[in-house]
Design a protein around this motif. Sequence first.
Motif, mmCIF file in Angstrom:
data_model
loop_
_atom_site.group_PDB
_atom_site.id
_atom_site.type_symbol
_atom_site.label_atom_id
_atom_site.label_comp_id
_atom_site.label_asym_id
_atom_site.label_seq_id
_atom_site.Cartn_x
_atom_site.Cartn_y
_atom_site.Cartn_z
ATOM 1 N N UNK A 2 0.921 -1.063 0.109
ATOM 2 C CA UNK A 2 -0.092 0.109 0.208
ATOM 3 C C UNK A 2 0.934 1.228 0.088
ATOM 4 N N UNK A 3 0.130 2.406 -0.587
ATOM 5 C CA UNK A 3 1.101 3.521 -0.738
ATOM 6 C C UNK A 3 1.049 4.360 0.753
ATOM 7 N N UNK A 4 2.095 4.946 0.956
ATOM 8 C CA UNK A 4 2.157 5.849 2.203
ATOM 9 C C UNK A 4 2.205 7.429 1.713
ATOM 10 N N UNK A 5 1.418 7.741 2.226
ATOM 11 C CA UNK A 5 1.290 9.498 1.783
ATOM 12 C C UNK A 5 2.280 10.314 2.677
ATOM 13 N N UNK A 6 3.498 10.109 2.546
ATOM 14 C CA UNK A 6 4.493 11.100 3.357
ATOM 15 C C UNK A 6 5.565 11.580 2.279
ATOM 16 N N UNK A 7 5.233 11.943 0.914
ATOM 17 C CA UNK A 7 6.213 12.614 0.094
ATOM 18 C C UNK A 7 5.922 13.965 0.319
ATOM 19 N N UNK A 8 6.990 15.080 0.629
ATOM 20 C CA UNK A 8 7.137 16.423 0.679
ATOM 21 C C UNK A 8 7.629 16.810 -0.653
ATOM 22 N N UNK A 9 6.939 17.643 -1.528
ATOM 23 C CA UNK A 9 7.319 17.637 -2.928
ATOM 24 C C UNK A 9 7.472 19.202 -3.212
ATOM 25 N N UNK A 10 8.481 19.847 -3.862
ATOM 26 C CA UNK A 10 8.400 21.265 -4.363
ATOM 27 C C UNK A 10 8.399 21.019 -5.936
ATOM 28 N N UNK A 11 7.571 21.905 -6.590
ATOM 29 C CA UNK A 11 7.548 21.668 -8.149
ATOM 30 C C UNK A 11 7.565 23.274 -8.748
ATOM 31 N N UNK A 12 8.919 23.377 -9.317
ATOM 32 C CA UNK A 12 9.036 24.911 -10.081
ATOM 33 C C UNK A 12 8.376 24.712 -11.313
ATOM 34 N N UNK A 13 7.243 25.546 -11.548
ATOM 35 C CA UNK A 13 6.499 25.563 -12.961
ATOM 36 C C UNK A 13 6.620 26.705 -13.615
ATOM 37 N N UNK A 14 7.482 26.844 -14.699
ATOM 38 C CA UNK A 14 7.626 27.968 -15.392
ATOM 39 C C UNK A 14 7.217 27.629 -16.988
ATOM 40 N N UNK A 15 7.196 28.811 -17.883
ATOM 41 C CA UNK A 15 6.793 28.389 -19.170
ATOM 42 C C UNK A 15 7.623 27.686 -19.873
ATOM 43 N N UNK A 16 8.933 27.784 -19.823
ATOM 44 C CA UNK A 16 10.180 27.242 -20.253
ATOM 45 C C UNK A 16 10.569 25.876 -19.816
ATOM 46 N N UNK A 17 10.637 25.644 -18.343
ATOM 47 C CA UNK A 17 11.128 24.498 -17.746
ATOM 48 C C UNK A 17 10.411 24.160 -16.689
ATOM 49 N N UNK A 18 10.426 22.877 -16.014
ATOM 50 C CA UNK A 18 9.649 22.421 -14.808
ATOM 51 C C UNK A 18 10.939 21.702 -14.096
ATOM 52 N N UNK A 19 11.025 21.680 -12.728
ATOM 53 C CA UNK A 19 11.852 20.939 -11.912
ATOM 54 C C UNK A 19 11.068 20.622 -10.744
ATOM 55 N N UNK A 20 11.271 19.287 -10.264
ATOM 56 C CA UNK A 20 10.338 18.608 -9.034
ATOM 57 C C UNK A 20 11.736 18.277 -7.985
ATOM 58 N N UNK A 21 11.437 18.481 -6.735
ATOM 59 C CA UNK A 21 12.434 18.072 -5.752
ATOM 60 C C UNK A 21 11.576 17.578 -4.622
ATOM 61 N N UNK A 22 12.044 16.248 -4.059
ATOM 62 C CA UNK A 22 11.419 15.656 -3.157
ATOM 63 C C UNK A 22 12.339 15.837 -1.832
ATOM 64 N N UNK A 23 11.848 15.694 -0.663
ATOM 65 C CA UNK A 23 12.514 16.008 0.762
ATOM 66 C C UNK A 23 12.880 14.428 0.959
ATOM 67 N N UNK A 24 14.183 14.279 1.465
ATOM 68 C CA UNK A 24 14.706 13.276 1.788
ATOM 69 C C UNK A 24 14.947 13.410 3.444
ATOM 70 N N UNK A 25 14.270 12.435 4.099
ATOM 71 C CA UNK A 25 14.113 12.551 5.612
ATOM 72 C C UNK A 25 15.391 11.841 6.161
ATOM 73 N N UNK A 26 16.175 11.204 5.538
ATOM 74 C CA UNK A 26 17.151 10.778 5.876
ATOM 75 C C UNK A 26 18.563 11.702 5.821
#
Length: 423
Positions: A2-26
């Motif tokens: 089963x999935x665990x709802x524990x991801x903390x995510x940052x999404x940089x959304x621009x017209x030319x590019x997109x980036x995604x960062x996920x928090x590493x709890x370790x």
Amino acid sequence: MSEQRNLLVGLDLCNDYTQISCYNSNTYEPETIKFDYDSENELLDTAMAVTKDTKEWLLSEDAINAVKEDKAVLVNNIIDMVRRDKTIKLFDREFTAHEILVKFLRKSLSLIKRYHPSDSINKLVVTLEKTEIVLVKAIFAALEEIGIDKDRVSIQSHSQSFLYYVMSQKKELWMNDVCLFNYSIKGLTYYQISIDRKHRPITVGVKQKDYTDAMSYTTLKEANEDAIREIFEGIASKSMYKQIISTVYLTGKGMAGDWIHKSIDSFGNGKRIFMGINLFSEGACYAARAAANPRLFEDYLFLSDDMVTTAISVKAYVDAKEQELVFVKTGTPWYEAINSYEFILDETNEVEVVIRDDLKNTKKSYIMALDLNENRPNKATRIKMDVKYLSPNVCAVKIRDMGFGEFYLATNRVWEKIIKFEH
């Protein structure tokens, strides 16, 4: 599993590019995901391609290769499309901007599964160059359609993400002011963070200056390296003149090339210099961590251009005690500064709206008189009060007569007041 709802995510959304960062709890740090197999690429084009034969929607390297081979049609400028509510036609079918945005967000966020196959998103913070209300509404709607409800999403500007990024670093890096030069395809923008440690809570503000007129992205093609250095060094010198700055950050596609490394020597004396491309997505990721752990920055008040600097409250009796019932707190993004309460009038036909400016340490009251013209006994009038910010310094207050059940029907009379704040 089963999935665990524990991801903390940052999404940089621009017209030319997109980036995604996920928090590493370790490691206690964000990690920016790479979009292509066997690649270090952390920048995803904010674009898709539709294959001509199967009509499949492609992303990233698959999309680029298919378009190059003339096997697919490119769909780009997605954020501009949403901003203009544009419709496009592909293979005899029309697609709305909302449909395109939903497809892009679904496919790009699904790439997280490569790294976290058993996890799902707990908190997602989307960061934009500017928090235009049309984009904010569209992103909330698109994310809700793919199953990420509004209570798990926040949207903030690049300046706010810069705040969270800086304040999540070691304290020695922000003992004094901190600045950022972002050289994107929109041009050069300067940000500077200042911290007022005398104020309680400690106030952390950011100011922003657009230098696009002096240094647009086309400058890289139109000028030689020495000229580019001269322009940038002049801007840097002007921006940081007589400022006590601990750390300088450099980001954006335009910062590539030898010229920036040579320029650093001209203003880097005594300052810590950092350069990278994922500051905003990681800042958004740190904001997601703060949302999941509210006590992290409880001693600080973050303020950027899209946040309100005033708190709005009403004096009312709650549980037999007079209290100031707060509608909107200082530091709330203006487009989220919406709240409402219902009251019963007791020996009065007036409502006192209290405006508290926490930066200036001032308080002002506005009296809204309710000319009900109704022969009702005391405590037989119920009202609903709505507070909604229209911009960071303009607020609308609306009061509606709700009557009192079957005894006194609602007249639906409405009293409104627009309050403007000086900054």
